[in-house]
Write a protein that holds these residues in place. Structure first.
Motif, short mmCIF file in Angstrom:
data_model
loop_
_atom_site.label_atom_id
_atom_site.label_comp_id
_atom_site.label_asym_id
_atom_site.label_seq_id
_atom_site.Cartn_x
_atom_site.Cartn_y
_atom_site.Cartn_z
N ALA A 102 0.81 -1.17 -0.03
CA ALA A 102 0.05 -0.05 0.03
C ALA A 102 0.96 1.34 -0.15
N TYR A 105 2.15 2.37 -3.52
CA TYR A 105 0.92 2.89 -4.21
C TYR A 105 0.94 4.31 -3.74
N VAL A 106 1.01 4.40 -2.46
CA VAL A 106 0.92 6.10 -1.82
C VAL A 106 1.93 6.52 -2.40
N ARG A 108 3.11 6.61 -5.19
CA ARG A 108 2.68 6.85 -6.70
C ARG A 108 1.72 7.62 -7.00
N GLY A 109 1.27 8.52 -5.75
CA GLY A 109 0.10 9.45 -5.65
C GLY A 109 -1.30 8.84 -5.48
N VAL A 110 -1.48 7.60 -5.11
CA VAL A 110 -2.76 7.10 -4.65
C VAL A 110 -3.00 7.35 -3.29
N THR A 111 -4.34 8.05 -2.98
CA THR A 111 -4.53 8.18 -1.42
C THR A 111 -4.46 6.87 -0.72
N LEU A 114 -7.47 4.32 -0.67
CA LEU A 114 -7.63 3.54 -1.86
C LEU A 114 -6.28 2.69 -2.13
N ALA A 115 -5.11 3.21 -1.57
CA ALA A 115 -3.98 2.24 -1.51
C ALA A 115 -3.97 1.05 -1.03
N GLN A 117 -7.10 -0.40 -0.19
CA GLN A 117 -8.09 -1.21 -1.09
C GLN A 117 -7.51 -1.99 -2.22
N VAL A 118 -6.62 -1.33 -2.73
CA VAL A 118 -5.95 -1.65 -4.15
C VAL A 118 -5.02 -2.87 -3.54
N ASP A 134 5.17 -4.89 -8.35
CA ASP A 134 5.35 -3.34 -7.61
C ASP A 134 6.61 -3.22 -6.73
#
Length: 232
Positions: A102, A105-106, A108-111, A114-115, A117-118, A134
């Motif tokens: 997670a 992903y953060v 990389r700009g994801v909140t 949401l990170a 959850q992804v 990743d």
């Protein structure tokens, strides 16, 4: 009218074999042409040149295959070791691995919400693949393939090496050195253009780069052959 999404074509799957192919053919042309020019500058007979060139082709192809196999095998071993360590960590520390994914992903700009959850959904689908891609940067399309790299290098080296040999066979004796240098340089430029086209890279830059270093190598070896041929 509905719009159909056209699948984009990317080059990731070509990277391994394209690199090995270009390296093999380029090395085949340069090393064989340089060797032949160096020997020809020492005023040897045509049949001696051919023997030298054939020996260079066989030895070079085997060397390229062995070198690529060892190098790419080492890369494959490293990838497998990393994957095995990641598999163990996923089994022993799933929550920590989820947070780690997670956080990637953060960055990389994801909140954060949401990170999380992804990361959860991807790990539920295939945790190891998600972390391999990743976290470790290991992709199926660019994974190390030792046998493919070895065979590609050996075959393309042989093809590249055969081109200067063909020139030695058909060029007039009094034009052998200039013909060998010119045709080899043209082969190198053509290879640079072909590789750039296959990789969708700038054509002129590739041709100039390959042509310059090939010409420098041939001039250097021809000069050394001339010097030693005169001395001996």
């Amino acid at each position: 009218m509905p719009h159909h999404h056209r699948a984009e074509s990317h080059l990731n799957g070509r990277i391994g074999w394209l690199r090995a192919a270009v390296l093999g053919a380029n090395d085949g042309i340069i090393s064989t042409a340089c060797l032949l020019l160096g020997v020809a500058a020492a005023n040897v007979e045509r049949h001696e040149l051919l023997i030298t060139g054939i020996a260079a082709l066989v030895a070079g192809a085997m060397s390229m295959a062995a070198g690529e196999y060892v190098s790419v095998s080492s890369q494959a071993d490293t990838e497998q070791a990393e994957l095995e360590r990641e598999r163990i960590e996923l089994h022993e520390q799933p929550l920590a691995e989820h947070r780690e994914l997670a956080s990637i992903y953060v960055t990389r700009g994801v909140t954060p919400e949401l990170a999380a959850q992804v990361a959860q959904q991807l790990m539920a689908h295939d945790a190891l693949s998600a972390h391999a891609r990743d976290e470790l940067g290991i992709h199926e399309a660019s994974a190390a393939r030792p046998i493919e790299a070895a065979l590609t290098s050996a075959i393309t080296f042989s093809v590249g090496s055969a081109l200067p040999l063909l020139t030695v066979l058909i060029a007039p004796a009094h034009l052998l050195i200039p013909a060998l240098a010119l045709t080899s340089l043209l082969f190198l430029i053509a290879l640079g253009l072909l590789a750039a086209r296959a990789g969708r890279a700038p054509l002129l830059r590739a041709a100039v780069r390959v042509g310059f270093w090939g010409a420098l190598a041939m001039v250097t070896t021809a000069g050394i052959g001339k010097i030693f041929g005169t001395i001996v």
